[in-house]
Design an enzyme around this catalytic site. Structure first.
Site, mmCIF file in Angstrom:
data_model
loop_
_atom_site.group_PDB
_atom_site.id
_atom_site.type_symbol
_atom_site.label_atom_id
_atom_site.label_comp_id
_atom_site.label_asym_id
_atom_site.label_seq_id
_atom_site.Cartn_x
_atom_site.Cartn_y
_atom_site.Cartn_z
ATOM 1 C CG ASP A 34 -0.282 0.184 2.700
ATOM 2 O OD1 ASP A 34 0.833 -0.498 2.607
ATOM 3 O OD2 ASP A 34 -1.271 -0.219 3.615
ATOM 4 C CE1 TYR A 69 7.600 3.520 0.941
ATOM 5 C CE2 TYR A 69 7.998 5.150 -0.943
ATOM 6 C CZ TYR A 69 8.391 4.030 -0.239
ATOM 7 O OH TYR A 69 8.728 3.158 -0.578
ATOM 8 C CG PHE A 71 8.381 -0.626 -3.914
ATOM 9 C CD1 PHE A 71 8.960 -0.672 -2.833
ATOM 10 C CD2 PHE A 71 8.116 -1.345 -4.685
ATOM 11 C CE1 PHE A 71 8.478 -2.452 -1.835
ATOM 12 C CE2 PHE A 71 7.784 -2.297 -4.083
ATOM 13 C CZ PHE A 71 8.429 -2.894 -3.141
ATOM 14 C CG HIS A 124 8.010 -5.637 1.013
ATOM 15 N ND1 HIS A 124 8.978 -5.356 1.640
ATOM 16 C CD2 HIS A 124 7.485 -5.736 0.749
ATOM 17 C CE1 HIS A 124 8.393 -3.543 0.868
ATOM 18 N NE2 HIS A 124 7.418 -4.169 0.093
#
Length: 226
Positions: A68, A70, A81, A190
């Site tokens: 989701d 930031y 990202f 991740h």
């Protein structure tokens, strides 16, 4: 929210035309209206569909799946990202840059904005497209996953020889939507500091993606960011 009322790039609007009138999407819209009355929600409304607007259906070469947005002030701008220039790159992005340098010898850029990747055919898509300020995963299971699942599934059907980066469990959940005989699916941990050493570092997904694209007669992605 009918399709004509959604600010989303035309090829994606056509691919996802029926979603904007679906019951779940109307409920999602109602939820967001109420959320914004009580809380700060990221990213700003005009940037919710930024990933789609930056990378039309026919331009996609690689799909990077995030979780989701930031949840800190000024960080989210609709590309997974990525953060706008002038915002400190978060730890996951720092680790992505470390892997990029290890894999392709590309030095970390002076900022964390990945718009150049998006313009170069990298769909930077989060599973959930909004978040409440300072509350990660606060908009999970509100309908966004249905929307992004549909986007991934339909993209994988209308295009061929794409590369999907599935980093972490939320991203790996999309694997069943992708036909591995038509596309390359690359999975890893991740890039978060909590898991990057469990298989993200050393995955070499950037070079593997470009090798696959070249082998299929597709111009590779320029991963360099300036």
């Amino acid at each position: 929210m009918a399709a004509e009322g959604v600010q989303i790039e035309e090829s994606w609007k056509q691919l996802l035309y029926d979603q904007f009138d679906a019951a779940y999407f109307k409920e999602l819209k109602a939820f967001l209206i109420e959320e914004k009355k009580k809380y700060i929600v990221y990213p700003p409304g005009q940037l919710i569909f930024n990933a789609f607007n930056k990378t039309p259906v026919d331009k996609v070469k690689v799909v990077i799946m995030g979780q989701d947005p930031y949840h800190g002030q000024g960080q989210a701008h609709g590309l997974c990202f990525s953060v706008p220039k002038g915002i400190q790159p978060p730890p996951s992005l720092v680790n992505i840059f470390k892997e990029l340098q290890s894999d392709l010898g590309i030095s970390p850029p002076p900022h964390g904005c990945l718009e150049k990747w998006a313009d170069n055919g990298v769909l930077l898509l989060n599973a959930t497209l909004t978040v409440r300020a300072n509350q990660p995963r606060s908009h999970f299971n509100k309908g966004w996953e249905i929307f992004t699942n549909t986007a991934v599934e339909r993209l994988a059907k209308v295009r061929k020889n794409l590369v999907f980066f599935l980093w972490g469990n939320d991203a790996k959940a999309k694997e069943s939507l992708i036909d591995p005989s038509r596309h390359l699916v690359l999975k890893a941990a991740h890039p978060s500091p909590f898991s990057a050493y469990n298989g993200f570092f050393g995955c070499r997904h950037f070079s593997k993606a470009n090798a696959y694209l070249i082998n299929n007669g597709i111009e590779p992605v320029d991963w360099q960011i300036t």
